[in-house]
Design a protein around this motif. Sequence first.
Motif, PDB file in Angstrom:
ATOM      1  N   TYR B 352      16.459  -6.204 -43.629  1.00 56.72           N
ATOM      2  CA  TYR B 352      15.309  -5.400 -43.211  1.00 56.72           C
ATOM      3  C   TYR B 352      15.141  -5.470 -41.701  1.00 56.72           C
ATOM      4  N   ILE B 364       8.601  -1.414 -41.903  1.00 56.29           N
ATOM      5  CA  ILE B 364       9.708  -2.295 -42.270  1.00 56.29           C
ATOM      6  C   ILE B 364      10.703  -1.446 -43.052  1.00 56.29           C
ATOM      7  N   TYR B 365      11.942  -1.415 -42.637  1.00 57.38           N
ATOM      8  CA  TYR B 365      12.893  -0.521 -43.273  1.00 57.38           C
ATOM      9  C   TYR B 365      14.195  -1.254 -43.571  1.00 57.38           C
ATOM     10  N   LYS B 366      14.830  -0.815 -44.636  1.00 56.23           N
ATOM     11  CA  LYS B 366      16.038  -1.490 -45.126  1.00 56.23           C
ATOM     12  C   LYS B 366      17.294  -0.977 -44.413  1.00 56.23           C
TER      13      LYS B 366
END
Lengths: 522, 369
Positions: B352, B364-366
């Motif tokens: 992340y 928050i990004y994968k």
Amino acid sequence: MKRINRNFKVRNFHQAKWDEPIIFELSNKGERGILVPKAEEEIEKTVGDGLSALPENMKRKEAPNLPEISQPRVLRHYMRLSQETLGADVNIEIGQGTCTVKYSPKINEALARLPEMTELHPLQDESTVQGILEIMYKTDLYMREISGMDRFTFQPSGGSQAIMTMASIVRNYFREKGEEEQRDEIITTIYSHPSDAAAPAVKGYKIIYIHPDEEGYPDFEAFKEAVSERTAAFIVANPEDTGVYNPRVKEFTELVHKAGGLCCYDQANANGLLGITRAKEAGFDMCFFNLHKTFSTPHGCGGPAVGATGVTKALEKYLPAPLIDYDGEKYFLNYEVTNNPYSIGKVRLFNGVAPVVLKAYAWIMSMGAEGLYEVAKVAVLNNNYLFKKLMEIDCVDAPYIRGKQRVEQVRYSLEKLTKDTGITTGDIQRRMMDFGMHYWTSHHPYYVPEPATLEPTETPSKEDLDEYIETLKHIFKEAYESPEIIKTAPHRSVCHQIDESGMDDPEKWAITWRTYLKKYKE
Amino acid sequence: MKKLGLIINPIAGMGGSVGLKGTDGVLDKALELGAIPRAPLRGKKALEELLDIKDEIEILTCSGDMGEHVALELGFNTRLVHIQTSDSTSNEDTQIAAKNMLNENVDLILFAGGDGTARDIYNAVADKAVVIGIPAGVKIHSPVYAQNPSKAGQLAKLYLTEKIDKIQEVEVLDIDEEAYRAGKVNTSLYGYLKIPFERKFVQNRKAGTPMSQEASQNLISLDIIDNMEDGVYYIVGPGTTTRPIMKNLDLPYTLLGVDVVLNKEIYAIDVTEKQLIDITENNKCKLIITPIGGQGYLFGRGNQQLSPKVLNAIGKENIIVAATKEKLSELKGNPFLVDTGDEKTDEMLSGYIKVITGYREKTIYKIKA
């Protein structure tokens, strides 16, 4: 009564169209609604003309430029305007997802219009307003029972103001603990209402968003990355605006508590939860309900409204003053609980919009505990009936938690329809007006492509739902066979398509008659 | 026996590693700057996925680096359909080879290259053959390309073994490389190619950034600028999302190159991988990067200067990702992708990351390798 089969699938509708001028343009010099008699000579003789006592520089040079119209013309004017709206009383109102527009029993409106209500003044002595204080106190008790919280305020006059109230409580809580500087982050999810981020941002907080995981629930792994010693609070809607309920919400709130933060529950989408889940058991420290949505008061074009905000015992002292209490004999305004430097102070004058609280009280009383549970159950069933029927249509999709049911609303996607035909969800919205129906897309940005958010609530019948579905099907068919009709819609509404480009240009805005004259007539 | 056409454009991607934003017309300069061919390696990576059906396929390919070498090296049953006549390959070679494959009725053409290569394939076969692109070029705009070489190979295998039988038509897009070097992204649609349909394996069409995003991009840049520390080297990656940082600091910049800022002043402009290695070796650096719209690639597309070596020297914790919320919404929930060419680096980047999506606003990004 024997049921008669109606012969139509979609309605042959045309909305009233009056081409009605703005009321200022209707003005006729000298025309009056009420004629006031002249002052009697004897009276004027005794007290003078009444104006000479005022200082010269305080007097208007000209009379106010108000429209001069007779009573019947005023009545006609507003009656015509009312016919040019798609109000909840003429429309199968299931197209405004997230807003829980349900039928509000007219008896509650009648109660709120009784002189016993309308003639009250908030500055009256407590002893003379025991009735409304009792209603507010008891509504607080019901809210406590429904949510598990320990004390409510009715001051916030809408959902966003309630979120602002919660963010203010968070700030003051950490101010008292000496952690105000350190804890400067608020976590929310992208499918919570945008105000869950906007209101705390106004309070100076940094915002962190969480996206759904692969299944479609808020991503717990991402959430773990977000929570830290900087976390002030987690502010979230559950179910989210997609109708997806996060079953692991307790793990989220536990994690935040472990990091020292607070948890705030946006219960704008509570219509499918009444009597089923509670904020307390999900681990929240505070929550709010929109009385004007869930408790049927109803929405009145942006007001009046109440964002009833409740907190746990430990947070009571931060609430706005005064609270409403009962000492066993009389109801009174309690300033004691909030008499400390950390109460957030007033968020609105007086104690909230009393008629809205009265209508919510009447609605809760008429429902009872079983009734509230029934409301949630039927709202969820209606929604999932609509969901199932719409998902059978080839061009309709609903991303996230595939194969599972939703709570009380669904955010659909018409991406396939757009790809196949070029017709967008915005086009469908305009075409629905040709059938006298309302249809809403989504907040921006469109995380769900070509979105439509529908929330049927507990009040429409199966026939209503079927008519809405048939109308959508009819329009989808048009999209494939004669898209021009949709592209150029509305055809049978109050007006045809208008050029919206002016909306982006403040130079063109005229939000008062005076500005309009200045910009366009001079 | 299935017939698989294989065309590798051996010079594809060479301009990128030396900061040239494309190889068309500047191959000599790229070689001079020390560029190494990478397309054959990526072609090989894709072919490796087909090794266990080796006996069921015949590879029809071109001489030398255009396919013959890697096919023979992996022991495939190989036949030449085109022999290149000059020392260096041209787009004519690609087109002749593809036409010959069409005449041989190949079941599938697997080709490695960039947007220019896809255009050549389209000119030769149009809608008459099913193809899959192996991403090897500098800028990959066409969704005809799989997300990475291995996935191109996996998709080819699924199709050749008839596990996938659906076909879809996808856009052939290219940008004007001349304009691209001058800092403009003009994507044009050249036609449609047929590819096997398996959503997961193919890149989404690169979506443009509408004007209304300018304000959000500006807010993002102000957040980044307000948090800039003195003494730290800020390596600013390409793209319209990072441009307002340079504009607001009133600094010169390259839209598609990598620039370096120190103490809010320009330190170096349009740097190569080698320059970046020098800078990152001895200094505290932060990298500001934006994903490619619609695809979500953070590394491995359009920014080959940011090589595994450079990324490892900077460290994941010093990577600042900037993207508007609209840009994230276009990913439709798909994660950011990394394809640096080095698995360990891709792994290091996975997990992340905090993305700046506005002023005092993060998501928050994968990231997925």
